[in-house]
Structure formats: structure tokens, C-alpha cells
Scaffold this motif. Structure first.
Motif, PDB file in Angstrom:
ATOM      1  N   GLY A 186       1.026  -0.852  -0.175  1.00  0.00           N
ATOM      2  CA  GLY A 186       0.310   0.206  -0.161  1.00  0.00           C
ATOM      3  C   GLY A 186       0.443   1.382  -0.444  1.00  0.00           C
ATOM      4  N   MET A 187       0.030   2.152  -0.460  1.00  0.00           N
ATOM      5  CA  MET A 187       1.150   4.102  -0.656  1.00  0.00           C
ATOM      6  C   MET A 187       0.452   4.162   0.824  1.00  0.00           C
ATOM      7  SD  MET A 187       1.822   4.590  -3.991  1.00  0.00           S
ATOM      8  CE  MET A 187       2.440   3.139  -5.568  1.00  0.00           C
ATOM      9  N   PRO A 243       4.695   3.606   3.150  1.00  0.00           N
ATOM     10  CA  PRO A 243       4.355   3.008   1.940  1.00  0.00           C
ATOM     11  C   PRO A 243       5.226   1.563   2.365  1.00  0.00           C
ATOM     12  CG  PRO A 243       6.295   4.527   1.645  1.00  0.00           C
ATOM     13  CD  PRO A 243       5.098   4.680   3.266  1.00  0.00           C
ATOM     14  N   VAL A 244       4.684   0.963   2.191  1.00  0.00           N
ATOM     15  CA  VAL A 244       4.868  -0.751   1.936  1.00  0.00           C
ATOM     16  C   VAL A 244       4.867  -1.508   0.878  1.00  0.00           C
ATOM     17  CG1 VAL A 244       4.525  -2.886   3.598  1.00  0.00           C
ATOM     18  CG2 VAL A 244       4.602  -0.517   4.485  1.00  0.00           C
ATOM     19  N   ALA A 272      10.333   4.608  -3.309  1.00  0.00           N
ATOM     20  CA  ALA A 272      10.708   6.413  -3.714  1.00  0.00           C
ATOM     21  C   ALA A 272      11.525   6.536  -2.829  1.00  0.00           C
ATOM     22  CB  ALA A 272      10.575   7.083  -4.201  1.00  0.00           C
ATOM     23  N   GLN A 273      12.963   6.992  -2.913  1.00  0.00           N
ATOM     24  CA  GLN A 273      13.796   7.505  -1.941  1.00  0.00           C
ATOM     25  C   GLN A 273      13.480   9.007  -2.024  1.00  0.00           C
ATOM     26  OE1 GLN A 273      15.707   5.374   0.774  1.00  0.00           O
ATOM     27  NE2 GLN A 273      13.730   3.610  -0.920  1.00  0.00           N
ATOM     28  N   SER A 283      -0.996   9.804  -1.482  1.00  0.00           N
ATOM     29  CA  SER A 283      -0.396   9.290  -2.123  1.00  0.00           C
ATOM     30  C   SER A 283      -1.223   8.778  -3.568  1.00  0.00           C
ATOM     31  CB  SER A 283       0.375   8.086  -1.760  1.00  0.00           C
ATOM     32  OG  SER A 283       0.655   8.081  -1.087  1.00  0.00           O
ATOM     33  N   CYS A 284      -2.316   9.413  -3.931  1.00  0.00           N
ATOM     34  CA  CYS A 284      -3.671   9.143  -5.078  1.00  0.00           C
ATOM     35  C   CYS A 284      -1.913   9.007  -6.287  1.00  0.00           C
ATOM     36  CB  CYS A 284      -4.808  10.008  -5.404  1.00  0.00           C
ATOM     37  SG  CYS A 284      -5.489   9.879  -3.565  1.00  0.00           S
TER      38      CYS A 284
END
Lengths: 173, 571
Positions: free
Chosen positions: B206-207, B211-212, B519-520, B482-483
Motif C-alpha cells: 500500500g501507499m 508505503p509498504v 522511491a527515496q 499518495s493517490c
């Protein structure tokens, strides 16, 4: 006010009071008080017991009670803390799956539009907080003729109906 | 594609009637807004900044021309003449009036569509690979299974009041075009050693704010046992998922807190218990005959033999650079020779097609990512009917797909698309961005995302340059919900509020493909004006560092984020 959603009539239960050891009507006792009631009422094995549980109760706790008291739990009341807390629906499904055929009652601030959810998860009756909503609950129960999922009410789910020869003439109207 | 029978039709009609009754009770005051809210959400009706927003379901992103024509009609009759395609393969209308929404649901039911469970704490639209049924790397077409899951999850009485929303994705291809690992449950098709069809099951992606990436909890579930297993997962989640904190209520939190092994064991136990207690008449799984029936709707189309080369196309590519770019970027190989998969980009540049673009916002150049006018929808519907077996798809990257196009039709299609600003040859390139509605529409946002995406598009309106840069997935979210999928962006951009000023944080190295990664964060946020300069520095470094055929993502993974951070913030 108690209403029936499934057609099964609501049983009458009196709240269990620990002081009164000679209650001989059906008693409604919380899971928490069950042990006490069992030890202190002379009629526990004969009287009808209604078990009142909160919706977030682990099923295992209820099944322990059910298996220990055999046939005398006639009714289980599941208390929904809010209408958004859907745990009571899974608890009902698990109770039914375990073979309980008694009255399953819902209580709490539920919405009338949850009528069909309740019935399909196995509830028979509803303790209404707002009696003026009885008709709306009943309307909800009747909203959908068929279901995609298997339900407690012995109604064959749609995927089964599609492939049962007898059902081909009985499509939804 | 799937066609409703009387049962399906009755379900959506009853639902539309139920909703009409709910709206009536809201309008006459019988229902408070607080009570009405969860009911309207379960029919996809949001209350946003300026108006209601209706999210219509497009199951696994598959549509026919009749349905798309109806969506165009709804846009014209009940909205402002356009719709927005979403990251879950649905379509959104931004301006319906509450009083019209029952009529909209009726109009949808007329074409076997609905807005069921596109919002709320319930099981949402099941999404899949937008190239399903056409892709060269396909193992199976997973859409019959998606349809089976759709029906099982629709009006499921036990799972309508979950701790939070629930998103399932399924893919039948080797490459992951469905962002599987970012879903609550993902099913990846595979064939067992004994030739059985089934799925690997992933849970807990999921975001959002945390985020996972989903983890595998079962290596193989046979296709006929999938529903029972899914039900076990949902039941464990419904009972044990957190309800104390809205931001800790997704299944990803439960899996993380329990640990994946404990979670897997809980699901196994529940599944075995359910199987042990099922009666002969009440199996937890659908009849085998039902899955067979559904597969019948997704048989590969009978495509007549077509040559796999075309002289007119070859000639045109030699003199028409944009057409060649379109072929290179927007036209993908098909499993059958002589056919192609066409991506219709809804990410226009201004002026790229001789000045024609989809100017839905009254003059703002660059269009709005994922939007299509009713006129564009009608054209695309007609193209699908004439050239693509009357079928099209919505991709989670907010583009539309014609899945079965004969090579010989490509020139006609291109020319027709170009007239409506739909031939932008940027699929998979920098300007093919995923963009959330952002602060222009959404009450949750911290920053606007659409204007930034338009500025980026206008700045990079140079096909030579874009193709030199190559594959680059830019994803913009207007807030941490995070959509816009910024966590999965090769470059992610996150809108934040910095002391009342819209700011943007850049992230690098995310992926929504089978190599899923988060993403970092690059460094401190910057204002909108600084973003383009930062992108230029990032790209400059990439172009100077890349080796061989490295994509941007590959270079980031190889050299790390630090060099990019240094170049962006060096001053």
C-alpha cells in the motif's frame, strides 16, 4: 424495541441480576458475568440463556462457552459499538458456521441500510434504538432478491443458482 | 467481455433503487450528513472542495464502445462535458449534482455499469493488467478471475464495514503492469508443475502515508480455491485490523505488526476452519462451472490473419517524425502477428499536434492528465468498435488502450486521434505522468498537482529529447495520501505544505512493476518554481552517467540517490 429480520421471533430474556438467585425466566447475561451466573443460579442448566457479547469479542471465547453449556444458550446478542465497526458481522458468521441455530440478535447504533447485511450474516433479530426506523430496516432486508455470496439464510448464492438445473426458470425479476 | 445476466442486472438495479431511496432520505432530512456519508461512499460519491465527485467503476479496466458512449453522455448531461480516468482504472466525474446521482446510476445500469464500492471501507474495484488478453508475455487472461472476485466482493454482507478501504489487483502476465505489490491483496497468475492454473498471493502492500510493498503469503493457490482463501484473508483483517486510528487501519499495518508468518498462519487456520465446516451445498468457493462460464466471456477474439509489415506505415515513418514516435512509444506488440496494442495518451502536450489539444480547462495548455472530453470519448469508442473488437481498456497510468488493432489500421487511427489531441506519442516517457487531482479539486490535498504537471509538460515539450531520455515514470501526489502513486515513481513528486506555501518534495527510484520498490526522498522540499530546475539537474546527471541501455530507474539504482541529491542541492 425488538424486531425480527429473518422471520424468527425474538425471545424474551430478562437481564441477569447477580443478587437474584431464583430467576426462572430466560436470562440475558454478558460473557463477563456468565461464569458467575452459571455458579449462582439454580436454573442455569434448565433456563434459557441469552448471551450478550460485544462485537469485538474473539470468537474462541464464545465457542468455549457454547461448548461448555451445550444446548441451553438459546440466544446470542452481539453489541455493535458503532455502525462502522463491522466486526460483529464476522462474529455472527463464525457463530453460525460453528453450528449455532438459536436466535442471533444485533444491538447498537446500526443504520437501517445495514438490514440486509445483518440478515445475510445470520442475524434474526434487532434491538432497535430508534423504533421509528423499524420499517426502514425491514425495507433494507427485502432490498435484494438474491446474493452473490453464500449466506446463512440457505439461499443459494447466484453462482450456484446459475448452474442448478432447477433454477434456470427462476431468474430474478 | 463479460455480459450481465438477469441476476447481475437485478443487482445493479436494486442497488440504484437503494441509492435513490438514500438520496431521498438525505434530501428530506431523514438522514444526517454523517449517516448519509458512508452510504454515499459505498456508491462512489464523494463530497470534494467544490462539488460532489462520482467515481464510476470500470471493472478491471475493460469497456466496450456502448459503455464509453454512455460515459460520454453522462459527462454531457450531468457534468461539464468531461471525465477523469483514475489510477484504479475507474472514471470520475467532478461536478455531478446530488439530486442527479440516482439518474446517473440508472443510466449506468442501462449499460451494465455501476458505481458500487468505489469508495468506503469495503472491497474496491479489482484491477488488472491493461494489456490482458493481448500481451505477448501473458500466462493467462486473468479477467475471468477478476470478474469472479468482483461478484464475490459485490455487496458482500460481512465485509462492507472493514477497518478501511481494500484494494485487490490481479495479473495474468509475466511483467507486472498492474502495480501488484502496492495492493492490499495481489494475485499473480502462475502454472504449477502439474499444469494447474493458480496464483501466488501477496498481502499488505500500500501507499498512503506508510508505503509498504506486499509480501507473499502463499506460493500457490489453485484457481478454484481462490475465493475461499481470499475470504479467509478478509475475515482475519476484518476481525483483527486496527480500528483505533484511521491512518493505521489498512491491512499493511496488521501484517507488519503481526509479522508475515503469524499473519499467514492466521489466514491458514481460518481457511482450514472454513473448509472443515462447509456444507455440501454451501461451499466457500464458487462452483467450478461458474469459473468455466466466466472464461467463456474472455476467449481470445478470432482475429483474422494480418500481415506483420506494412509498406504505407514504413513510408510514413520516414517522413513523419511524430508518427514514428507514436509507433515507437504508444504501439506495443500483440500476441498475434499483424496486430498491435495501442495506447491513447491522455497526457497531451500543447501544440504538439499542430496546436490541437484537449483544453478542458478553458485555455490552460498541456491539458489535464487522465482527462477526456465527451467528444474524445466518443471518438475513442468508435475506434474501439471499428478497429479493436469493440473493446478498450483503462490503464492505471490514466491512459486508454485499444487492445486488438490490426497493423494496417494504425495510420487511420493515428490521424483520427491526432484531430482530437489524442495522438501524443509520449507513452512511458517523462510527460506521461500520473497526476492526482490535487488541491484544485481535492479537500485532502496540501498542494496543487495539475498546474505543476502542466508546467513540466510544457517545459519538456520536445519529442527528440523525451525519447533520448527514454522510459521515465513521473508520479505526482498533492499530499501524503499518495493517490498519484509518488512512492512508485521513478521520479516521485509529493506536494507538501511548508508554512502555508505549496512545496514539493522529490523522490527517486520507485517502481510499480514486478521490481517494485519505494522511491527515496531526495532532500528538502522546494517551491513550484524550483522543481523544473531540479528535474533538469537530475536528468543531466542521468544522461551523463548512464551506461548502455540503462533506463533512468536503472541508473538511479546503480549509482544511488546521493549523487542526484548533491547535484540538485549544490549551491
Amino acid at each position: 424495541m425488538l424486531i425480527s429480520l429473518s422471520g424468527k421471533e425474538a425471545g424474551q430474556f430478562d437481564d441477569y441480576t447477580p443478587d437474584n438467585q431464583t430467576q426462572d425466566q430466560a436470562i440475558l447475561v454478558s460473557l463477563h458475568d456468565f461464569g458467575h451466573a452459571r455458579r449462582h443460579t439454580s436454573h442455569t442448566s434448565a433456563a434459557l440463556i441469552g448471551l450478550s457479547v460485544d462485537g469485538d469479542t474473539p470468537f474462541d471465547e464464545i465457542s468455549n462457552v457454547l461448548s461448555s453449556v451445550a444446548a441451553s444458550v438459546a440466544m446470542i446478542q452481539i453489541n455493535f459499538p458503532t455502525f462502522m465497526d463491522g466486526r460483529g458481522f464476522s462474529l455472527a458468521a463464525l457463530i453460525r458456521r460453528s453450528g449455532f441455530t438459536g436466535e442471533l440478535r444485533a444491538s447498537g447504533p446500526l443504520m437501517p441500510d445495514q438490514g440486509w447485511h445483518l440478515v445475510r450474516c445470520g442475524f434474526d433479530t434487532l434491538l432497535l434504538e430508534k423504533p421509528e426506523r423499524a420499517a426502514a430496516f425491514e425495507a433494507s432486508v427485502a432490498r435484494f432478491a438474491f446474493a452473490y455470496q453464500k449466506t446463512y439464510r440457505d439461499t443459494a448464492p447466484i453462482p450456484v443458482r446459475r448452474h442448478s438445473a432447477a433454477e434456470h426458470s427462476e431468474t430474478a425479476s | 467481455m463479460y455480459q450481465y445476466d438477469d441476476f447481475d442486472d437485478a443487482q445493479v438495479r436494486a442497488r440504484a433503487a437503494e441509492f435513490r431511496d438514500q438520496v431521498q432520505r438525505r434530501l428530506n432530512g431523514e438522514l444526517s450528513e454523517e449517516e448519509f456519508r458512508p452510504l454515499r461512499l459505498q456508491n462512489g460519491l464523494y463530497l470534494q472542495l467544490h462539488a460532489y465527485m462520482l467515481r464510476v467503476a470500470i471493472p478491471y479496466g475493460t469497456l466496450n464502445s456502448k459503455q464509453l458512449h454512455q460515459l460520454a453522455y453522462i459527462a454531457d448531461k450531468f457534468d461539464k462535458g468531461y471525465g477523469h480516468f483514475t489510477t484504479r482504472q475507474n472514471i470520475q466525474y467532478n461536478w455531478p449534482r446530488l439530486i442527479d446521482t440516482p439518474d446517473i446510476l440508472d443510466a449506468l445500469a442501462d449499460v451494465e455499469m455501476h458505481a458500487v464500492q468505489t469508495s468506503g471501507n469495503c472491497i474496491r474495484n479489482v484491477t488488472t493488467d491493461h494489456f490482458a488478453g493481448a500481451a505477448q508475455d501473458e500466462i493467462i487472461d486473468a479477467r475471468p478471475h477478476a470478474e469472479l472476485i468482483r461478484q464475490w466482493s459485490t455487496f458482500h454482507p460481512e465485509f462492507a464495514w472493514l477497518p478501511r478501504k481494500f484494494k485487490i489487483a490481479i495479473s495474468g502476465s509475466r511483467l507486472d503492469r498492474a502495480a501488484l505489490k502496492w495492493h492490499d491483496i495481489a494475485l499473480q497468475a502462475k502454472i504449477s508443475d502439474s499444469g494447474e492454473i493458480g496464483f501466488e498471493v501477496f498481502v499488505g502492500g500500500g501507499m498512503g502515508r506508510t508505503p509498504v510493498i506486499a509480501q507473499s503469503i502463499r506460493d500457490f493457490i489453485p484457481e478454484h480455491l481462490t475465493l475461499g482463501y481470499l475470504e479467509a484473508i478478509l475475515r482475519v483483517y476484518n476481525i483483527q485490523g486496527r480500528r483505533d486510528n484511521k491512518y493505521k487501519a489498512r491491512i499493511k499495518i496488521l501484517v507488519t505488526e503481526m509479522g508475515v508468518d503469524a499473519f499467514r498462519a492466521a489466514v491458514e487456520t481460518e481457511w482450514q476452519n472454513a473448509k472443515g465446516q462447509e456444507s455440501r451445498d454451501q461451499s466457500i468457493d464458487a462452483p467450478v462451472a461458474e469459473l468455466a462460464r466466466l472464461k467463456g466471456f474472455f476467449e481470445p477474439p478470432l482475429l483474422d490473419v494480418q500481415p506483420d509489415s506494412n509498406d504505407q506505415i514504413t513510408a510514413r515513418t520516414e517522413k513523419d517524425f511524430l508518427f514514428k514516435s507514436w509507433l515507437d512509444n504508444n504501439v506495443a506488440a500483440h500476441k498475434q502477428d499483424g496486430y498491435r496494442i495501442v495506447t491513447i495518451s491522455l497526457k497531451p502536450h500543447s501544440g504538439i499536434n499542430g496546436g490541437v489539444n484537449c483544453d478542458v480547462n478553458g485555455g490552460i495548455n498541456g491539458g489535464i492528465a487522465g482527462d477526456a472530453t465527451s467528444e474524445q470519448m466518443r471518438l475513442i469508442a468508435d475506434l474501439a468498435k471499428k478497429y479493436s473488437q469493440d473493446e478498450l481498456r483503462v490503464s492505471h497510468e490514466q491512459n486508454l488502450i485499444l487492445p486488438h488493432v490490426p497493423l494496417a489500421a494504425l495510420i487511420d487511427i493515428y490521424d483520427l486521434l491526432a484531430k482530437e489531441g489524442l495522438a501524443t506519442p509520449n507513452a512511458g516517457l517523462l510527460t506521461d505522468m500520473i497526476v492526482c487531482p490535487g488541491l484544485d479539486y481535492c479537500s485532502l490535498a496540501n498542494a496543487r498537482s495539475i498546474p505543476l504537471s502542466q508546467k513540466i509538460t510544457m517545459h519538456f515539450d520536445d519529442m527528440v529529447r523525451l525519447q533520448n531520455i527514454g522510459e521515465l515514470k513521473v508520479k505526482i501526489s498533492g499530499c501524503i495520501n499518495s493517490c498519484g502513486h509518488h512512492h512508485a515513481g521513478h521520479i516521485g513528486i509529493l506536494g507538501v505544505d511548508k508554512k502555508g506555501v505549496e512545496n514539493y518534495q522529490l523522490l527517486l527510484g520507485g517502481s510499480g512493476a514486478e521490481d517494485a520498490s519505494r522511491a527515496q526522498i531526495l532532500g528538502p522540499s522546494m517551491d513550484e518554481g524550483a522543481v523544473i530546475g531540479a528535474l533538469e539537474k537530475i536528468l543531466s546527471l542521468y544522461l551523463s552517467e548512464r551506461t548502455d541501455q540503462e533506463r533512468f530507474l536503472d541508473t538511479v539504482r546503480r549509482i544511488g540517490v546521493q549523487p542526484f541529491k548533491e547535484t540538485v542541492y549544490a549551491d
